[in-house]
Design a protein around this motif. Structure first.
Motif, short mmCIF file in Angstrom:
data_model
loop_
_atom_site.label_atom_id
_atom_site.label_comp_id
_atom_site.label_asym_id
_atom_site.label_seq_id
_atom_site.Cartn_x
_atom_site.Cartn_y
_atom_site.Cartn_z
N ALA A 85 -80.86 -22.74 -14.12
CA ALA A 85 -80.26 -24.06 -13.88
C ALA A 85 -79.98 -24.23 -12.40
O ALA A 85 -79.94 -23.26 -11.64
CB ALA A 85 -78.97 -24.18 -14.68
N PRO A 86 -79.79 -25.49 -11.92
CA PRO A 86 -79.31 -25.68 -10.56
C PRO A 86 -78.07 -24.83 -10.32
O PRO A 86 -77.24 -24.64 -11.22
CB PRO A 86 -79.00 -27.18 -10.49
N LEU A 87 -77.94 -24.29 -9.12
CA LEU A 87 -76.91 -23.29 -8.86
C LEU A 87 -75.50 -23.77 -9.20
O LEU A 87 -74.70 -23.02 -9.76
CB LEU A 87 -76.97 -22.84 -7.40
N MET A 88 -75.17 -25.01 -8.85
CA MET A 88 -73.81 -25.47 -9.11
C MET A 88 -73.51 -25.46 -10.61
O MET A 88 -72.42 -25.09 -11.04
CB MET A 88 -73.59 -26.86 -8.52
N GLU A 89 -74.51 -25.86 -11.40
CA GLU A 89 -74.34 -25.82 -12.85
C GLU A 89 -74.17 -24.37 -13.33
O GLU A 89 -73.36 -24.08 -14.22
CB GLU A 89 -75.53 -26.46 -13.55
N ALA A 90 -74.94 -23.47 -12.72
CA ALA A 90 -74.86 -22.05 -13.10
C ALA A 90 -73.49 -21.47 -12.77
O ALA A 90 -72.90 -20.74 -13.58
CB ALA A 90 -75.96 -21.26 -12.40
N TYR A 91 -72.96 -21.82 -11.59
CA TYR A 91 -71.63 -21.32 -11.23
C TYR A 91 -70.56 -21.89 -12.17
O TYR A 91 -69.62 -21.17 -12.55
CB TYR A 91 -71.31 -21.68 -9.77
N ASP A 92 -70.68 -23.17 -12.53
CA ASP A 92 -69.71 -23.76 -13.45
C ASP A 92 -69.77 -23.08 -14.81
O ASP A 92 -68.73 -22.76 -15.41
CB ASP A 92 -69.99 -25.26 -13.61
N SER A 93 -70.98 -22.84 -15.31
CA SER A 93 -71.10 -22.25 -16.65
C SER A 93 -70.67 -20.79 -16.69
O SER A 93 -70.28 -20.27 -17.74
CB SER A 93 -72.55 -22.37 -17.15
N CYS A 94 -70.72 -20.13 -15.53
CA CYS A 94 -70.35 -18.70 -15.48
C CYS A 94 -68.94 -18.48 -14.93
O CYS A 94 -68.56 -17.33 -14.67
CB CYS A 94 -71.35 -17.92 -14.62
N ALA A 95 -68.18 -19.55 -14.74
CA ALA A 95 -66.86 -19.43 -14.11
C ALA A 95 -65.96 -18.46 -14.86
O ALA A 95 -65.31 -17.59 -14.27
CB ALA A 95 -66.21 -20.80 -13.99
N ALA A 96 -65.91 -18.59 -16.19
CA ALA A 96 -65.04 -17.71 -16.98
C ALA A 96 -65.52 -16.26 -16.92
O ALA A 96 -64.71 -15.33 -16.79
CB ALA A 96 -64.99 -18.20 -18.43
N ALA A 97 -66.84 -16.08 -17.00
CA ALA A 97 -67.40 -14.73 -16.93
C ALA A 97 -67.13 -14.10 -15.56
O ALA A 97 -66.84 -12.90 -15.45
CB ALA A 97 -68.90 -14.76 -17.20
N ASP A 98 -67.20 -14.90 -14.52
CA ASP A 98 -66.91 -14.40 -13.17
C ASP A 98 -65.46 -13.93 -13.06
O ASP A 98 -65.18 -12.89 -12.45
CB ASP A 98 -67.18 -15.50 -12.13
N GLU A 99 -64.55 -14.70 -13.64
CA GLU A 99 -63.14 -14.32 -13.55
C GLU A 99 -62.87 -13.03 -14.33
O GLU A 99 -62.08 -12.19 -13.88
CB GLU A 99 -62.26 -15.46 -14.08
N ARG A 100 -63.54 -12.88 -15.45
CA ARG A 100 -63.37 -11.63 -16.21
C ARG A 100 -63.97 -10.45 -15.44
O ARG A 100 -63.39 -9.36 -15.41
CB ARG A 100 -64.03 -11.74 -17.59
N ALA A 101 -65.13 -10.66 -14.80
CA ALA A 101 -65.82 -9.57 -14.10
C ALA A 101 -65.17 -9.27 -12.75
O ALA A 101 -65.24 -8.14 -12.26
CB ALA A 101 -67.28 -9.94 -13.91
N GLY A 102 -64.58 -10.29 -12.13
CA GLY A 102 -64.00 -10.10 -10.80
C GLY A 102 -65.02 -10.22 -9.69
O GLY A 102 -64.75 -9.82 -8.55
#
Length: 351
Positions: free
Chosen positions: A223-240
């Motif tokens: 996906a376009p990067l901004m969409e990818a970052y939005d969709s992975c926001a929760a996973a990023d917070e869990r992963a750190g």
């Protein structure tokens, strides 16, 4: 053409003043005599990148807090000093406060090492570093996008590990990552397309045949990067940490329709890795109009005679070439292709 290298507190050299032969040099010596360090110093002076160290303080002689080096050519003299955790740059005595300004007129550099097989067998980071090393010399916009993306990535990852992180701040950094990351991905795809014919040609010439090889850029997010970052926001917070983006992308390498890392023989893997590195030389010469400086670190003893002969014949004729080796047995009865300089604890000696 490089003409002189001076070092102070750089790796194993407390001082060095080397008048460089016009053709380059074949640096001969036992391990731990400083052969690779000379190549590393040349590479760092011309690209601000070390192939062996991720932190600049590791370039300083053990026990020293600073280092300096000066590299002269028929075009200019470049001086770099690392002191108080800060790198200062000069070209012909004039300060350069911007890395891009310092690098603008530097000749291109290609590094061939005995660990290059990791481009095929190693992880995605090896292949990203390959693209970033040549891309930063190929196009100023690549250097800018990579630098800004890395800065934003470091900041966002720090914020992701902060207990009182702000969702708005995280999304703001994601916007910066998206802006520079889209540029970086686009340039990487362009670069790989430009490298492709050079890789095919060198692979064919080294292998002596027509093995079917293919390469493809594999992004971590479709996906376009901004969409990818939005969709992975929760996973990023869990992963750190930021889980998608150009810092997670890869290059797929295939031989005869199968993954080169899993199914190619070691000989096929080494041939493909060598073709990948030599392709940099071909591309940079075409794109910059300058023959690259070739830094070849202890690989000829690893190649069979046919591949060794092929590699020597493929080196750009106009390039200044530097080769390290622990012995000359691989030459057989052939004369040395470059002036031989022996290194030992007693210093340097032309043979």
């Amino acid at each position: 053409m490089l003409t002189a290298l001076r070092l102070r507190n750089f790796r194993c050299y407390t001082t060095l003043n080397w008048q460089i032969p016009a053709e380059g040099a074949l640096l001969l010596g036992d391990n731990a005599q400083g052969k690779t360090t000379l190549l590393e110093a040349i590479c760092f002076a011309l690209t601000l990148h070390s192939p062996r160290a991720s932190k600049l303080e590791r370039l300083a002689t053990h026990g020293s807090a600073d280092f300096g080096l000066s590299l002269s050519s028929d075009a200019d003299t470049r001086k770099l000093v690392w002191q108080q955790r800060k790198l200062t740059l000069h070209v012909d005595g004039a300060p350069r406060h911007d890395y891009a300004d310092y690098l603008a007129q530097a000749p291109p550099v290609v590094w061939l090492g005995n660990t290059d097989i990791a481009l095929v067998t190693g992880g995605a980071e090896e292949r990203r570093q390959y693209l970033d090393f040549v891309g930063s010399q190929w196009h100023p916009a690549y250097r800018t996008a990579l630098r800004e993306y890395r800065k934003a990535l470091k900041s966002r990852n720090l914020l992701l590990r902060h207990p009182r992180r702000s969702a708005a701040a995280l999304r703001s950094y994601a916007g910066i990552l998206s802006r520079h990351g889209e540029v970086l991905i686009s340039l990487r795809r362009q670069l790989l397309a430009l490298l492709h014919p050079h890789i095919l040609r060198y692979h064919r010439d080294i292998a002596g045949g027509g093995e079917d090889i293919s390469l493809a850029y594999r992004p971590s997010a479709e996906a376009p990067l901004m969409e990818a970052y939005d969709s992975c926001a929760a996973a990023d917070e869990r992963a750190g940490f930021t889980t998608v983006g150009p810092h997670r992308d890869d290059i797929e390498l295939m031989v005869a329709g199968a993954a080169a890392s899993d199914y190619a023989s070691e000989g096929q893997q080494r041939t493909l890795a060598t073709a990948l590195v030599l392709a940099q030389a071909g591309l940079l010469q075409v794109e910059t109009g300058h023959a690259p400086i070739l830094l070849i670190d202890d690989i000829f003893g690893e190649l069979d005679p046919a591949r060794r002969k092929a590699l020597l014949s493929l080196l750009p004729e106009d390039s200044q070439v530097f080769i390290t080796t622990t012995h000359l047995d691989w030459l057989g009865d052939a004369p040395a292709p470059l002036p031989v300089i022996a290194l030992s604890r007693q210093g340097m000696k032309a043979l």
